[in-house]
Enzyme design. Structure first.
Site, mmCIF file in Angstrom:
data_model
loop_
_atom_site.group_PDB
_atom_site.id
_atom_site.type_symbol
_atom_site.label_atom_id
_atom_site.label_comp_id
_atom_site.label_asym_id
_atom_site.label_seq_id
_atom_site.Cartn_x
_atom_site.Cartn_y
_atom_site.Cartn_z
ATOM 1 N N GLY A 124 0.866 -1.162 -0.013
ATOM 2 C CA GLY A 124 -0.008 -0.116 -0.069
ATOM 3 C C GLY A 124 0.686 1.369 0.132
ATOM 4 C CB SER A 159 4.467 -3.052 -2.901
ATOM 5 O OG SER A 159 4.017 -2.089 -3.754
ATOM 6 C CD1 TRP A 160 3.488 0.115 3.191
ATOM 7 C CD2 TRP A 160 4.847 1.830 2.578
ATOM 8 N NE1 TRP A 160 3.760 0.948 4.169
ATOM 9 C CE2 TRP A 160 4.728 1.840 3.888
ATOM 10 C CE3 TRP A 160 5.594 2.870 2.059
ATOM 11 C CZ2 TRP A 160 5.074 2.926 4.801
ATOM 12 C CZ3 TRP A 160 6.290 3.847 2.855
ATOM 13 C CH2 TRP A 160 6.115 3.739 4.192
ATOM 14 C CG ASP A 195 6.803 -4.440 -10.326
ATOM 15 O OD1 ASP A 195 5.930 -3.430 -10.547
ATOM 16 O OD2 ASP A 195 7.205 -4.614 -9.261
ATOM 17 C CG HIS A 246 3.812 -4.757 -8.101
ATOM 18 N ND1 HIS A 246 5.128 -4.133 -7.661
ATOM 19 C CD2 HIS A 246 2.938 -4.564 -6.865
ATOM 20 C CE1 HIS A 246 4.805 -3.700 -6.356
ATOM 21 N NE2 HIS A 246 3.357 -3.544 -5.960
#
Length: 332
Positions: free
Chosen positions: A59, A126-127, A283, A311
């Protein structure tokens, strides 16, 4: 240049290499009060006396899901999942007050101490990769090893690629849906335009923008998108609002970092920690340039490029490499 790790044998009979571990339920879960406003949800599964691992979701705002427990051998690992502030089951949902990167770093230390963990393996995509690196740089003595996927460091060019111009060239059809709630006159700064609406008083507009924002990322996650899965996610209004509001909040504020290269410029402080980086070649959400730059700044870490992945952690090549990594570090 990119060392290959042999798949370590695991204790689940009949499980094929690259296959997730069987579904399990937590043996412990609860809420930890971390501020006057926030309570964070956490859970533990697997082996109570096993090697502690903390899963950091993406996120920011995505929250955790049961499938994420299955990346870890439940006989070897004490598997800890935590919903970050405002995300998932944490309360209050979608809350932006007292919700910064540094608050989350502090929460991780509070949770580690609350659970009586001295050091743990940190797994983030990711985050979650951003948070894993920032947390390790802040508390290196708390970290045994780092497993990262879909590398993101919240630099301005990374954000502009995905939310202003770049990814839009590859997905013009989905981009059209993304920008639809924003008048043309405001499209010169889409993150700013979305933020005004996601934090505004009009609940109908807030939800429309939350679905557009979340839908854009969901539809670009994988090399081959699954529209049924996207719609299922977007139908969860609570999730869409938390995801969009919290992401946009963090991105507008640049993660509250001191400078654009905050993460990569501090890699010398954690180069001694064992690490594995897994990156999908295609990605689009967090393009490989950032992973490549992390590899250059942290050459000691294993670096795997998955040739047929975007991703998502659920794409087979990425999933397999992540399972190899968790098996490698399970007896640390």
């Amino acid at each position: 240049e990119f060392p290959v790790v042999d798949m370590a044998s695991d204790s689940s009979s009949g499980r094929k290499p690259g296959e997730l571990y069987p579904a399990i339920e937590p043996y412990n879960h609860g809420f930890l009060t971390v501020s006057d406003i926030h309570e964070i949800y956490y859970e533990e599964s697997g082996n109570k006396d096993g090697n502690p691992v903390i899963f950091l979701h993406g996120g920011p705002g995505a929250g955790c899901m049961p499938i994420q427990r299955r990346f870890f051998d439940p006989e070897a690992y004490r598997i800890i999942l935590m919903d970050q502030r405002g995300s998932g089951r944490s309360r209050p949902s979608a809350e932006l007050r007292d919700n910064t990167t540094w608050d989350l770093v502090s929460d991780l230390e509070k949770l580690r101490e609350h659970l009586g963990v001295s050091r743990w393996v940190v797994f983030g995509g990711s985050w979650g990769s951003t948070l894993a690196l920032i947390y390790a740089q802040t508390h290196p003595d708390s970290v045994k090893a780092i497993i990262l996927r879909g590398i993101f460091t919240l630099r301005r060019p990374e954000l502009l690629w995905f939310y202003q111009e770049g990814a839009s060239f590859l997905f013009p059809d989905h981009w059209e849906e993304f920008v639809a709630p924003i008048p043309k006159v405001e499209r010169g700064d889409l993150m700013g335009a979305f933020y005004r609406r996601l934090t505004g008083d009009n609940k109908e507009v807030q939800l429309e923008c939350a679905k557009a924002w979340s839908g854009w990322e969901m539809r670009t996650l994988k090399l081959i998108s699954d529209e049924a899965a996207v719609q299922s996610r977007l139908n969860d209004v609570t999730w869409a609002l938390a995801f969009a509001r919290i992401e946009c909040h963090y991105f507008i504020h640049g993660g509250w970092f001191t400078d654009n290269e905050h993460v990569l410029s501090r890699m010398d402080t954690i180069r001694h920690i064992p690490g594995t980086i897994v990156q999908g070649r295609y990605d689009v959400v967090t393009p490989m340039k950032t992973a490549w730059e992390l590899h250059k700044a942290w050459p000691e870490a294993e670096f795997h490029i998955v040739p047929d992945a975007g991703h998502s952690y659920s794409e087979q090549g990425t999933q397999s490499k992540l399972l190899e990594a968790t098996n490698k570090y399970k007896n640390l």
